[in-house]
Write a protein that holds these residues in place. Sequence first.
Motif, mmCIF file in Angstrom:
data_model
loop_
_atom_site.group_PDB
_atom_site.id
_atom_site.type_symbol
_atom_site.label_atom_id
_atom_site.label_comp_id
_atom_site.label_asym_id
_atom_site.label_seq_id
_atom_site.Cartn_x
_atom_site.Cartn_y
_atom_site.Cartn_z
ATOM 1 N N LYS A 108 0.871 -1.219 -0.033
ATOM 2 C CA LYS A 108 -0.135 -0.043 -0.187
ATOM 3 C C LYS A 108 1.047 1.252 0.152
ATOM 4 N N GLU A 109 1.856 1.369 0.515
ATOM 5 C CA GLU A 109 3.063 2.352 0.731
ATOM 6 C C GLU A 109 3.710 2.468 -0.473
ATOM 7 N N GLU A 111 2.241 1.644 -3.653
ATOM 8 C CA GLU A 111 1.219 2.333 -4.116
ATOM 9 C C GLU A 111 1.341 3.872 -4.217
ATOM 10 N N LYS A 112 1.364 4.151 -3.059
ATOM 11 C CA LYS A 112 0.925 5.616 -2.610
ATOM 12 C C LYS A 112 2.354 6.186 -3.239
ATOM 13 N N ILE A 115 2.062 6.234 -7.016
ATOM 14 C CA ILE A 115 1.084 7.419 -7.243
ATOM 15 C C ILE A 115 1.349 8.777 -7.242
ATOM 16 N N GLY A 116 2.140 8.972 -6.229
ATOM 17 C CA GLY A 116 2.647 10.291 -5.895
ATOM 18 C C GLY A 116 3.755 10.650 -6.976
#
Length: 146
Positions: A108-109, A111-112, A115-116
């Motif tokens: 999940k991190e 992915e962040k 995306i960032g």
Amino acid sequence: MKNEDMKKHMETIYDFWYTSNRFYYLWAKQYGITDLALFSLFIIYNTEECVQNTITEKLSVPKQTVCSILDNFEKKGYIKKKINPKDKRNRIITLTKKGTSFAEPILKELEKLDIGMLKCLSDDEIKNYVDIQKKLMSFMENYFNN
């Protein structure tokens, strides 16, 4: 474009690739894993019936390397291997509850982060980047399939 200009562009592209790999290496390291272990987790987590060959092929690394990563995950209780009824030589790899608890926050991190990274581009730049990558990968696929 002249060949010497193309060579300069290729050097820059290779440098981008090396730097990108280095960033994922450093990012994974903060979680106590290697980049190959990170991407193996990603593949297992996102593949319904993941087999070792899937990881080996996607990461383009030797079977022994993937086997070592999976053995380490298995010792830690992160994965379990079960016999694949379709191919008894190739086991299906799934995350255990412990493995999901370990992998999910990391992924999940990631992915962040990804995306960032993409958010520094406009929608058109993202679309163009993806379209260009598809075109380049198509060329390479055709090269190796002929």
